[in-house]
Write a protein that holds these residues in place. Structure first.
Motif, PDB file in Angstrom:
ATOM      1  N   LEU A  60      -6.455  -4.010   1.381  1.00  0.00           N
ATOM      2  CA  LEU A  60      -6.517  -3.793   2.821  1.00  0.00           C
ATOM      3  C   LEU A  60      -7.956  -3.851   3.305  1.00  0.00           C
ATOM      4  O   LEU A  60      -8.867  -3.360   2.637  1.00  0.00           O
ATOM      5  CB  LEU A  60      -5.904  -2.440   3.191  1.00  0.00           C
ATOM      6  N   GLN A  61      -8.123  -4.441   4.465  1.00  0.00           N
ATOM      7  CA  GLN A  61      -9.441  -4.523   5.075  1.00  0.00           C
ATOM      8  C   GLN A  61      -9.291  -4.454   6.589  1.00  0.00           C
ATOM      9  O   GLN A  61      -8.237  -4.788   7.134  1.00  0.00           O
ATOM     10  CB  GLN A  61     -10.143  -5.828   4.677  1.00  0.00           C
ATOM     11  N   VAL A  62     -10.350  -4.009   7.252  1.00  0.00           N
ATOM     12  CA  VAL A  62     -10.380  -3.999   8.708  1.00  0.00           C
ATOM     13  C   VAL A  62     -11.350  -5.068   9.161  1.00  0.00           C
ATOM     14  O   VAL A  62     -12.489  -5.124   8.684  1.00  0.00           O
ATOM     15  CB  VAL A  62     -10.797  -2.618   9.258  1.00  0.00           C
ATOM     16  N   VAL A  63     -10.884  -5.934  10.050  1.00  0.00           N
ATOM     17  CA  VAL A  63     -11.715  -7.029  10.552  1.00  0.00           C
ATOM     18  C   VAL A  63     -11.628  -7.038  12.071  1.00  0.00           C
ATOM     19  O   VAL A  63     -10.650  -6.559  12.656  1.00  0.00           O
ATOM     20  CB  VAL A  63     -11.256  -8.384   9.984  1.00  0.00           C
ATOM     21  N   ASN A  64     -12.649  -7.583  12.694  1.00  0.00           N
ATOM     22  CA  ASN A  64     -12.611  -7.732  14.141  1.00  0.00           C
ATOM     23  C   ASN A  64     -11.515  -8.717  14.540  1.00  0.00           C
ATOM     24  O   ASN A  64     -11.166  -9.622  13.786  1.00  0.00           O
ATOM     25  CB  ASN A  64     -13.960  -8.203  14.660  1.00  0.00           C
ATOM     26  N   ALA A  72      -1.491   1.916  11.255  1.00  0.00           N
ATOM     27  CA  ALA A  72      -1.512   3.281  11.783  1.00  0.00           C
ATOM     28  C   ALA A  72      -2.687   4.088  11.243  1.00  0.00           C
ATOM     29  O   ALA A  72      -3.009   5.155  11.785  1.00  0.00           O
ATOM     30  CB  ALA A  72      -0.194   3.988  11.461  1.00  0.00           C
ATOM     31  N   GLN A  73      -3.322   3.587  10.191  1.00  0.00           N
ATOM     32  CA  GLN A  73      -4.452   4.287   9.568  1.00  0.00           C
ATOM     33  C   GLN A  73      -5.757   3.517   9.762  1.00  0.00           C
ATOM     34  O   GLN A  73      -6.657   3.596   8.939  1.00  0.00           O
ATOM     35  CB  GLN A  73      -4.178   4.499   8.079  1.00  0.00           C
ATOM     36  N   LEU A 115      -9.399   3.609   7.600  1.00  0.00           N
ATOM     37  CA  LEU A 115      -9.904   2.417   6.928  1.00  0.00           C
ATOM     38  C   LEU A 115     -11.241   1.964   7.510  1.00  0.00           C
ATOM     39  O   LEU A 115     -12.094   1.446   6.788  1.00  0.00           O
ATOM     40  CB  LEU A 115      -8.872   1.292   7.016  1.00  0.00           C
ATOM     41  N   LYS A 116     -11.435   2.164   8.802  1.00  0.00           N
ATOM     42  CA  LYS A 116     -12.741   1.867   9.403  1.00  0.00           C
ATOM     43  C   LYS A 116     -13.826   2.734   8.784  1.00  0.00           C
ATOM     44  O   LYS A 116     -14.918   2.254   8.453  1.00  0.00           O
ATOM     45  CB  LYS A 116     -12.696   2.107  10.919  1.00  0.00           C
ATOM     46  N   HIS A 136      -4.785  13.077   3.925  1.00  0.00           N
ATOM     47  CA  HIS A 136      -5.520  12.447   2.823  1.00  0.00           C
ATOM     48  C   HIS A 136      -4.739  11.219   2.361  1.00  0.00           C
ATOM     49  O   HIS A 136      -4.301  11.134   1.220  1.00  0.00           O
ATOM     50  CB  HIS A 136      -5.721  13.441   1.675  1.00  0.00           C
ATOM     51  N   ILE A 137      -4.594  10.268   3.266  1.00  0.00           N
ATOM     52  CA  ILE A 137      -3.689   9.142   3.038  1.00  0.00           C
ATOM     53  C   ILE A 137      -4.192   8.219   1.932  1.00  0.00           C
ATOM     54  O   ILE A 137      -3.394   7.703   1.137  1.00  0.00           O
ATOM     55  CB  ILE A 137      -3.472   8.363   4.361  1.00  0.00           C
ATOM     56  N   LEU A 138      -5.492   8.017   1.819  1.00  0.00           N
ATOM     57  CA  LEU A 138      -6.014   7.149   0.769  1.00  0.00           C
ATOM     58  C   LEU A 138      -5.838   7.793  -0.606  1.00  0.00           C
ATOM     59  O   LEU A 138      -5.585   7.106  -1.603  1.00  0.00           O
ATOM     60  CB  LEU A 138      -7.485   6.823   1.024  1.00  0.00           C
TER      61      LEU A 138
END
Length: 251
Positions: free
Chosen positions: A208-212, A152-153, A157-158, A55-57
């Protein structure tokens, strides 16, 4: 012995060991999580650590909330390279890890709050005093690892973004990467005077964000150009000459 039978035997022994070591009071969600693992953790402390890793978030939010409860230590400022301090702005500031502000055993060196049994953040056992042998909350350990290595997470995040690129809105590809929405060099340059608990948000989920990958490459290119221009401009200054006209000279 097959893998399945080995796991069943191992889990049977681990469950029995865990049940023997459990105190009368123990966080119920942690116990449920532990017993549902493919490999059951054999001790309460390992069960707590496993819970926060999964439960990292939640660990990130809790660690920042505990830091807000402690507040910025009096006299502390975010600096780099001094005794006990990180040498790079990419590392999150941690005043309670510095010798001048450390609170000693029994207090978390990340958030500054008391640490109780099994690295828990609340005194569920009503002992009235922290664990003198502990210096980390289990949640803060997980959060710290998340802050310094968020890539690593990427799967977590996705999922948080529903597999959509935070910038383009397109579906995230396998090559998608974790990115800080506000670059950390700008945090150091523009926000380092903010209260310490607020600074931690720049390493946590709010920033934090996930981007292509293609989007990330373009963003990094623009940031590198901006940093280069800022560095060039810092080499010059505007002064007045003998006639009162403003001129630019090298600093």
């Amino acid at each position: 012995m097959t893998t399945s039978s080995w796991r069943d035997l191992r889990n049977e022994k681990a469950r029995a060991r865990l049940q023997r070591a459990l105190p009368p009071v123990f966080p119920v969600p942690v116990l449920h999580h532990a017993l549902a693992r493919p490999l059951i953790p054999p001790t309460p402390r390992l069960a707590v650590e496993s819970y926060w890793r999964a439960h990292i978030l939640r660990a990130d939010r809790l660690a920042r909330a505990l830091a807000a409860r402690s507040g910025t230590p009096e006299g502390w400022t975010w600096q780099l390279g001094a005794e006990g301090r990180a040498g790079s702005f990419r590392m999150p500031p941690a005043p309670f890890r510095e010798p001048a502000f450390a609170r000693g055993q029994g207090a978390c060196c990340i958030c500054g709050q008391p640490v109780y049994k099994f690295g828990w953040h609340q005194d569920l056992w009503k002992r009235g005093q922290p664990n003198a042998n502990a210096a980390w909350h289990a949640a803060c350990v997980a959060a710290w690892k998340f802050w310094i290595a968020p890539h690593a997470q990427v799967r977590v995040l996705k999922l948080r973004q529903r597999h959509r690129c935070a910038t383009s809105g397109k579906r995230l590809l396998r090559s998608a990467e974790v990115d800080h929405a506000l670059p950390l060099y700008r945090v150091w340059r523009e926000h380092r005077t903010r209260p310490w608990p607020e600074l931690l948000a720049y390493w946590g989920t709010p920033n934090l964000q996930v981007v292509n990958r293609a989007v990330h490459v373009d963003k990094c290119r623009d940031e590198a150009a901006e940093r280069s221009q800022t560095l060039r401009l810092s080499r010059f200054r505007v002064v007045e000459d003998e006639s009162g006209f403003e001129v630019i000279e090298e600093a």
